[in-house]
Design an enzyme around this catalytic site. Structure first.
Site: not given
Ligand code: NAD
Length: 284
Positions: A237, A162, A87
């Site tokens: 994050k 995402k 990611t």
């Protein structure tokens, strides 16, 4: 297939192990010297990427991804498919695609959802960005490591999907925690609120499948002392990545911005290493 796998951490190691189990010839590399049973171990990222049909990366962040791609893109065999499952920010994903293209490689950004349990069980969901040809080449590997792969669009589209999903998840989890914390103060039982909301217009994944209140709804990290699950640090994050992306295209995400602040406070306090649903304790 001959597969190079770079980044054998909590996620990468079980994903690589599933490829070995499926009969692929896997060569792994991790700076921490991690070894996966049944896989060969390379001495460098470049060695892991040389002479492979596919090269998978599962790394902590965009900066490391760019550094690793600068080493592995020149080493890759022409026509090999490079799949990044980390990611990372959309710009780093696009930079990695650019380096791959410059060396005649196919490339896919394919971040995952499903966490360590999904990586171990081979039930991850992949959100992929890249050309049709690159996606088609990566698809059989997604089938082994996951249960679903969605081709979201061109380079960077997987990362975009995402962070949009996880921004929504962060916001909905905070909303869920607020509702259950308010209900408690109003003297309404969490069980009854769950019964109502889970079949009403407030229903969402955070309530129905991942309820932050112990003993309510299906088993979730709340029933296990808020052991992750999906750690609050990782949620922070992803929220930060969503805000970085929003700024880069001047998108308005006021709730995403507030969710980022709340998770930053939570992680700086006692939230580090706990599941992201433990946010309810902060709100209480
Ligand atoms: P991790 O920290 O456990 O693993 C990362 C691995 O990369 C480590 O083993 C580290 O030694 C290795 N590494 C770092 N720099 C390297 C380099 N230059 N060359 C080779 N190896 C290097 O992290 P993780 O939990 O496995 O997560 C990996 C990625 O997946 C992250 O981008 C994370 O955001 C994402 N992700 C994690 C989860 C989760 O639940 N853990 C869920 C979805 C997505």
């Amino acid at each position: 297939m001959k597969i190079g796998f770079i980044g054998l951490g909590n996620m990468g190691a079980p994903m690589a192990a599933n490829l070995v189990k499926a009969g692929h010839e896997v060569t792994g590399f991790d700076v921490a010297g991690v070894i996966v049973d049944g896989a060969a171990t390379a001495k460098s990222a470049a060695e892991a990427a040389t002479g492979r049909d596919a090269v998978i990366t599962m790394l902590p962040n965009g900066e490391i991804l760019r550094t690793v791609y600068a080493q592995i893109a020149p080493a890759g065999d022409k026509g090999a498919v490079f799949i990044d499952c980390s990611t990372v920010d959309v710009d780093s994903a696009k930079a990695a695609h650019g380096m791959a293209a410059a060396h005649g490689l196919l490339s896919v950004d394919a971040p995952v959802s499903g966490g360590v349990g999904g990586a171990e069980g081979g039930t991850l969901t992949f959100m992929a960005g890249g050309s049709d040809e690159a996606f088609a080449r990566a698809a059989p590997l997604f089938e082994i490591m996951g249960k679903k792969a969605v081709h979201c669009g061109e380079a960077g589209a997987g990362q975009s999907a995402k962070i949009c999903n996880n921004m929504l998840l962060g916001i909905s989890m905070i909303g869920t925690c607020e509702a259950f914390a308010l209900a408690e103060k109003l003297g309404l039982s969490a069980e009854r609120l769950f019964d109502v909301v889970s079949t009403s217009s407030g229903s969402c994944w955070s309530v129905n499948t991942y309820c932050p209140v112990p003993g309510v709804g299906p088993q979730s990290p709340a029933d296990n002392g808020y052991k992750p699950g999906f750690a609050a640090d990782l949620m922070l994050k992803d929220l930060k990545l969503s805000q970085q992306a929003a700024q880069s295209v001047a998108a308005q995400t006021p709730m995403g911005a507030r969710a980022t602040e709340l998770y930053a406070e939570f992680v700086a306090g006692d939230g580090k290493g706990r599941d992201f649903s433990a946010m309810i304790e902060k709100l209480k």
